[in-house]
Scaffold this motif. Structure first.
Motif, PDB file in Angstrom:
ATOM      1  N   ILE A 114      16.715 -40.350  -2.973  1.00 32.47           N
ATOM      2  CA  ILE A 114      16.652 -39.649  -1.831  1.00 32.47           C
ATOM      3  C   ILE A 114      15.165 -39.079  -1.744  1.00 32.47           C
ATOM      4  O   ILE A 114      14.833 -38.175  -2.755  1.00 32.47           O
ATOM      5  N   ASN A 115      14.457 -39.388  -0.635  1.00 31.81           N
ATOM      6  CA  ASN A 115      13.208 -38.973  -0.380  1.00 31.81           C
ATOM      7  C   ASN A 115      13.156 -38.023   0.918  1.00 31.81           C
ATOM      8  O   ASN A 115      13.308 -38.317   2.071  1.00 31.81           O
ATOM      9  N   VAL A 116      13.005 -36.858   0.465  1.00 29.35           N
ATOM     10  CA  VAL A 116      12.804 -35.799   1.492  1.00 29.35           C
ATOM     11  C   VAL A 116      11.512 -35.463   1.813  1.00 29.35           C
ATOM     12  O   VAL A 116      10.764 -34.836   1.048  1.00 29.35           O
ATOM     13  N   THR A 117      11.070 -35.354   3.204  1.00 30.10           N
ATOM     14  CA  THR A 117       9.540 -35.191   3.339  1.00 30.10           C
ATOM     15  C   THR A 117       9.570 -34.399   4.700  1.00 30.10           C
ATOM     16  O   THR A 117      10.286 -34.392   5.685  1.00 30.10           O
ATOM     17  N   ASN A 118       8.558 -33.492   4.520  1.00 34.92           N
ATOM     18  CA  ASN A 118       8.484 -32.293   5.551  1.00 34.92           C
ATOM     19  C   ASN A 118       7.179 -32.875   6.657  1.00 34.92           C
ATOM     20  O   ASN A 118       6.175 -33.167   6.392  1.00 34.92           O
ATOM     21  N   ASN A 144      29.569 -39.818 -10.027  1.00 35.63           N
ATOM     22  CA  ASN A 144      28.273 -39.346 -10.220  1.00 35.63           C
ATOM     23  C   ASN A 144      28.204 -39.306 -11.876  1.00 35.63           C
ATOM     24  O   ASN A 144      29.027 -38.551 -12.246  1.00 35.63           O
ATOM     25  N   THR A 145      26.958 -39.698 -12.514  1.00 35.78           N
ATOM     26  CA  THR A 145      26.861 -39.425 -13.677  1.00 35.78           C
ATOM     27  C   THR A 145      25.610 -38.357 -13.901  1.00 35.78           C
ATOM     28  O   THR A 145      25.175 -38.025 -15.109  1.00 35.78           O
ATOM     29  N   THR A 146      25.037 -38.014 -12.631  1.00 35.46           N
ATOM     30  CA  THR A 146      23.848 -37.087 -12.662  1.00 35.46           C
ATOM     31  C   THR A 146      24.073 -36.209 -11.490  1.00 35.46           C
ATOM     32  O   THR A 146      25.066 -36.345 -10.696  1.00 35.46           O
ATOM     33  N   PRO A 147      23.622 -35.097 -11.386  1.00 34.81           N
ATOM     34  CA  PRO A 147      23.962 -33.898 -10.195  1.00 34.81           C
ATOM     35  C   PRO A 147      23.505 -34.462  -8.868  1.00 34.81           C
ATOM     36  O   PRO A 147      22.815 -35.484  -8.778  1.00 34.81           O
ATOM     37  N   THR A 148      24.566 -34.211  -8.148  1.00 36.62           N
ATOM     38  CA  THR A 148      24.583 -34.764  -6.572  1.00 36.62           C
ATOM     39  C   THR A 148      23.707 -33.635  -5.620  1.00 36.62           C
ATOM     40  O   THR A 148      23.634 -34.062  -4.370  1.00 36.62           O
ATOM     41  N   GLU A 149      23.384 -32.445  -6.242  1.00 38.75           N
ATOM     42  CA  GLU A 149      22.716 -31.752  -5.246  1.00 38.75           C
ATOM     43  C   GLU A 149      21.642 -30.997  -5.811  1.00 38.75           C
ATOM     44  O   GLU A 149      21.423 -30.888  -7.183  1.00 38.75           O
ATOM     45  N   ILE A 150      20.578 -30.647  -5.101  1.00 37.80           N
ATOM     46  CA  ILE A 150      19.382 -30.014  -5.733  1.00 37.80           C
ATOM     47  C   ILE A 150      18.827 -29.207  -4.570  1.00 37.80           C
ATOM     48  O   ILE A 150      19.022 -29.354  -3.130  1.00 37.80           O
ATOM     49  N   LYS A 209       9.599 -34.843  -1.736  1.00 40.28           N
ATOM     50  CA  LYS A 209      10.513 -34.696  -2.932  1.00 40.28           C
ATOM     51  C   LYS A 209      11.434 -35.775  -2.993  1.00 40.28           C
ATOM     52  O   LYS A 209      11.953 -36.285  -2.098  1.00 40.28           O
ATOM     53  N   ILE A 210      11.298 -36.289  -4.527  1.00 34.53           N
ATOM     54  CA  ILE A 210      12.237 -37.433  -4.779  1.00 34.53           C
ATOM     55  C   ILE A 210      13.397 -37.018  -5.487  1.00 34.53           C
ATOM     56  O   ILE A 210      13.257 -36.207  -6.478  1.00 34.53           O
ATOM     57  N   PHE A 211      14.598 -37.148  -5.199  1.00 39.86           N
ATOM     58  CA  PHE A 211      15.733 -36.972  -5.957  1.00 39.86           C
ATOM     59  C   PHE A 211      16.663 -38.094  -6.029  1.00 39.86           C
ATOM     60  O   PHE A 211      16.911 -38.830  -5.117  1.00 39.86           O
ATOM     61  N   GLU A 212      16.955 -38.247  -7.311  1.00 42.27           N
ATOM     62  CA  GLU A 212      17.778 -39.320  -7.619  1.00 42.27           C
ATOM     63  C   GLU A 212      19.267 -38.991  -8.276  1.00 42.27           C
ATOM     64  O   GLU A 212      19.418 -38.124  -9.082  1.00 42.27           O
ATOM     65  N   VAL A 213      20.066 -39.838  -7.836  1.00 41.14           N
ATOM     66  CA  VAL A 213      21.363 -39.662  -8.030  1.00 41.14           C
ATOM     67  C   VAL A 213      22.006 -41.037  -8.716  1.00 41.14           C
ATOM     68  O   VAL A 213      21.956 -42.022  -8.177  1.00 41.14           O
ATOM     69  N   ASN A 214      22.466 -40.887  -9.942  1.00 41.10           N
ATOM     70  CA  ASN A 214      23.035 -41.953 -10.869  1.00 41.10           C
ATOM     71  C   ASN A 214      24.595 -42.076 -10.453  1.00 41.10           C
ATOM     72  O   ASN A 214      25.345 -40.999 -10.554  1.00 41.10           O
ATOM     73  N   VAL A 215      25.104 -43.182 -10.310  1.00 39.58           N
ATOM     74  CA  VAL A 215      26.642 -43.260 -10.023  1.00 39.58           C
ATOM     75  C   VAL A 215      27.028 -44.557 -10.864  1.00 39.58           C
ATOM     76  O   VAL A 215      26.355 -45.409 -11.233  1.00 39.58           O
ATOM     77  N   THR A 216      28.361 -44.441 -11.064  1.00 41.13           N
ATOM     78  CA  THR A 216      29.275 -45.428 -11.661  1.00 41.13           C
ATOM     79  C   THR A 216      30.252 -45.913 -10.384  1.00 41.13           C
ATOM     80  O   THR A 216      30.981 -45.226 -10.035  1.00 41.13           O
ATOM     81  N   ALA A 217      30.400 -47.293 -10.340  1.00 38.60           N
ATOM     82  CA  ALA A 217      31.449 -47.847  -9.373  1.00 38.60           C
ATOM     83  C   ALA A 217      32.890 -47.570 -10.013  1.00 38.60           C
ATOM     84  O   ALA A 217      33.018 -48.143 -11.074  1.00 38.60           O
TER      85      ALA A 217
END
Length: 460
Positions: free
Chosen positions: A143-147, A168-174, A185-193
Motif C-alpha cells: 500500500i503506497n500512501v502519497t500526499n 493476515n500474518t502481519t498487522p493490517t493497520e498503521i 509511505k509504504i505499508f506491506e501486509v502479508n496474508v495467507t489464503a
C-alpha cells in the motif's frame, strides 16, 4: 406588539473549498398580533464567496404567523482555510403598539461556516491489482500512501480491509503522525489464503483517512484503493485402494474385492464416479459402477464378490477406476488387485524300456515321460521309480516337488542292470508312480514296463 424571527441556514457548515457551490436559506417568520409590511432583505456575503443569485430583494407583506423563505446561491472563490460569516439584514415596517402609525424596523442574522483550501489530498495505491491464490498460498500487498497536496497532513490512519478468506500474518493497520507534501509511505501486509470449498472473487480494500483542520470531525477525508483477489477453492485429492480376500482361487470359487474411496480433506466434500472393470475370467451379479458424494474426512467402501469362470490357469487383474474434478481438472485414478486362477491339469505318465530281453549282468534303460497337456496351467508333482529286486541301478529313482510348465514333457532315464546271480529266467516289472494335485484332490498314477531276464548258458 410585533415580533419577527429570522434564521439563516446552509446545507453544511464546514468544509467548502474553492469552486464548490452552496445555498443559503433565509427564513423570515412573523410572531406577533399583526403582520409585517414592506419586508426587504439583504445578504452581505463574505468576500470569499461570489453570489450566483441576487443578494437583496423585497418580499412584500407577511401575514401573521406566516413565513417566507429566500434562497441565495454562491460559489467559493477563495483557496484557503478559514472561518467566515454570512450576514443577513431584514428591513420591514410594523404598526406602533397604538396602531396610530407605522415604524421602520431591522433584524439581523449571522451564520458562521468554514472554508478549506484544496491542500490535503492523499493518494492510496494498492498492488498487486489482481492476484490468484490457491489455498495456503502466501501473498504480500503493498500500500503506497502519497500526499499530493501542498500542506502536511496529520494523523494518517491506513487500514487494509481484508476479506474473510485472507488471513493476515502481519498487522493490517498503521498510523503516521504526519506526511509532508509529496512524500509517500509504504505499508506491506502479508496474508495467507484460507479458501473455502468454492472458488471466489474477492475485493481487498485499502483505506486511508486523515485530519484536515478545515473540516468538521464528521467529515474526516479519506481515500480508498482496491485489489481483486481470486481465491481458488480448496483442492481435494481423493485416494483409492483395492484389495482381494484371496490370492489364489480355482474355477468356480469366489473372491471378494473391497474398494475404498477416501477423502482426506477436513472441510470439503467431493463428487466422484467409480467403476470396477472385472476381467472376462470373473463374473459377478453385484453393482460395478457408482456415482456418489463423499463427505470430508471419510472413507466409503464397496465390495464385489466375483466367481472364477475359466478352466485356464491365469493371473487376472481387476481394475477399479475413480474419476473426480479438482483444481487441476478431471482426475482419474486406478487401483487394482490380482488373483491367480488355478485349474490343475491332468498329467500323464508313460514308461518304456530300450530292451525287452536282457541277460544277467546286462543293462536296460528305462525312460519315464511326464506330460502336462494344459496350454496354460503348470503343475507340481512327485515321481518315484521302484525297481524290482532283480534290477540294480546307481541312478536317482525319486523326484519331489517338480514343477512342469504348460504343454511340456519332462523325461527321466534310469539305467539298470540285471543281477549277476540270477540263475532262472524271470519276467520283471518296473513301476513308476506319479502323484500330483488337481481340482479334485490328490491324483495317483502308475506306469510300468516289463523286461525278461534270461540266464547265461554254460559252455560245454
Amino acid at each position: 406588539m410585533h415580533r419577527l424571527l429570522l434564521s439563516l441556514h446552509v446545507s453544511c457548515e464546514c468544509g467548502y473549498k474553492k469552486g464548490e457551490n452552496l445555498t443559503f436559506a433565509i427564513n423570515i417568520t412573523t410572531r406577533s398580533g399583526c403582520g409585517m409590511y414592506d419586508v426587504r432583505w439583504k445578504d452581505i456575503l463574505p468576500p470569499e464567496l461570489q453570489n450566483t443569485s441576487p443578494l437583496e430583494g423585497n418580499i412584500g407583506n407577511i401575514s401573521v404567523t406566516k413565513s417566507k423563505i429566500v434562497y441565495v446561491t454562491a460559489t467559493v472563490v477563495a483557496d484557503e482555510c478559514k472561518n467566515v460569516t454570512n450576514k443577513v439584514d431584514v428591513y420591514y415596517q410594523a404598526p406602533k403598539e397604538t396602531f396610530s402609525s407605522m415604524c421602520d424596523y431591522m433584524k439581523t442574522a449571522e451564520l458562521n461556516f468554514t472554508l478549506r483550501a484544496k491542500t490535503t489530498n492523499i493518494s492510496i495505491v494498492k498492488t498487486p491489482q489482481y492476484i490468484e491464490l490457491n489455498d495456503g498460498d502466501n501473498a504480500t500487498f503493498t500500500i503506497n500512501v502519497t500526499n499530493l497536496g501542498n500542506e502536511t497532513v496529520y494523523n494518517v490512519d491506513v487500514r487494509d480491509m481484508l476479506p474473510e478468506l485472507l488471513i493476515n500474518t502481519t498487522p493490517t493497520e498503521i498510523s503516521y503522525n504526519s506526511i509532508p507534501p509529496g512524500e509517500s509511505k509504504i505499508f506491506e501486509v502479508n496474508v495467507t489464503a484460507n479458501s473455502s470449498c468454492e472458488s471466489q472473487n474477492l475485493t481487498n480494500i485499502a483505506y486511508a483517512e486523515w485530519d484536515d483542520a478545515c473540516l468538521c470531525n464528521k467529515d474526516k477525508p479519506n481515500a480508498t484503493n482496491t485489489s481483486s483477489v481470486y481465491v481458488i477453492k480448496k483442492n481435494v485429492e481423493l485416494n483409492l485402494t483395492k484389495t482381494a480376500d484371496k490370492e489364489v482361487i480355482k474355477n468356480g470359487e469366489n473372491v471378494t474385492f473391497t474398494i475404498n474411496v477416501t477423502n482426506p480433506s477436513l472441510t470439503c466434500s467431493a463428487v466422484y464416479n467409480l467403476t470396477d472393470a472385472l476381467p472376462a475370467e470373473l463374473t459377478t451379479t453385484n453393482t460395478t459402477s457408482w456415482t456418489n458424494t463423499i463427505a470430508p474426512n471419510t472413507t466409503q467402501s464397496y465390495t464385489i464378490t466375483a466367481t472364477a469362470n475359466t478352466t485356464d490357469c491365469v493371473n487376472v487383474t481387476n481394475i477399479a477406476n475413480l474419476t473426480y474434478e479438482n483444481n487441476t481438472g478431471i482426475v482419474s485414478k486406478d487401483a487394482n488387485a490380482s488373483v491367480l486362477i488355478t485349474n490343475m491339469p491332468e498329467l500323464t505318465i508313460t514308461k518304456t524300456a530300450d530292451k525287452e530281453v536282457i541277460k544277467n549282468g546286462e543293462n536296460v534303460i528305462f525312460t519315464v515321460n511326464i506330460t502336462n497337456p494344459s496350454l496354460t496351467c503348470e503343475a507340481v508333482y512327485n515321481l518315484t521309480d521302484t525297481l524290482p529286486a532283480e534290477l540294480i541301478t546307481s541312478n536317482t529313482t525319486a523326484w519331489t516337488n517338480v514343477t512342469i510348465a504348460p504343454n511340456t514333457t519332462q523325461s527321466y532315464t534310469i539305467t539298470a542292470a540285471a543281477a549277476a546271480n540270477i540263475t532262472d529266467c524271470l519276467n520283471v516289472t518296473n513301476i513308476a508312480n506319479l502323484t500330483y494335485e488337481n481340482n479334485t484332490g490328490i491324483v495317483n498314477k502308475d506306469a510300468n514296463v516289463s523286461v525278461l531276464i534270461t540266464k547265461t548258458q554254460s559252455t560245454i
